[in-house]
Design a protein around this motif. Sequence first.
Motif, mmCIF file in Angstrom:
data_model
loop_
_atom_site.group_PDB
_atom_site.id
_atom_site.type_symbol
_atom_site.label_atom_id
_atom_site.label_comp_id
_atom_site.label_asym_id
_atom_site.label_seq_id
_atom_site.Cartn_x
_atom_site.Cartn_y
_atom_site.Cartn_z
ATOM 1 N N ARG A 42 0.825 -1.206 0.000
ATOM 2 C CA ARG A 42 0.000 0.000 0.000
ATOM 3 C C ARG A 42 0.859 1.256 0.000
ATOM 4 N NH1 ARG A 42 -1.521 3.575 3.161
ATOM 5 N NH2 ARG A 42 -0.807 2.550 5.048
ATOM 6 N N HIS A 45 2.375 1.741 -3.394
ATOM 7 C CA HIS A 45 1.348 2.224 -4.315
ATOM 8 C C HIS A 45 1.053 3.699 -4.070
ATOM 9 C CE1 HIS A 45 -2.850 3.043 -5.479
ATOM 10 N NE2 HIS A 45 -2.518 2.359 -6.563
ATOM 11 N N ASP A 46 0.810 4.058 -2.804
ATOM 12 C CA ASP A 46 0.447 5.440 -2.470
ATOM 13 C C ASP A 46 1.528 6.445 -2.881
ATOM 14 O OD1 ASP A 46 -1.893 4.413 -1.431
ATOM 15 O OD2 ASP A 46 -1.393 4.831 0.665
#
Length: 66
Positions: A42, A45-46
């Motif tokens: 995550r 990705h962020d």
Amino acid sequence: DDPDELNAVRGSLNTTKGDRTPDQWKPPLVDSWCRYAMSWARIKHDWGLTVTAAELAALQQMTAGC
């Protein structure tokens, strides 16, 4: 503001991890793999970061049991 960006762990565990990626280091407790891998993915990705093929394989292995 992201709770996964900094995880407080015992000094000895942090020392063994250092700056290694999931293909180079996994939490010693298999029960922790899912949370660790999902948080790692995550954050990557962020922030628009890429993963290596080896890193992706390790993340897939760790999340297989989620």
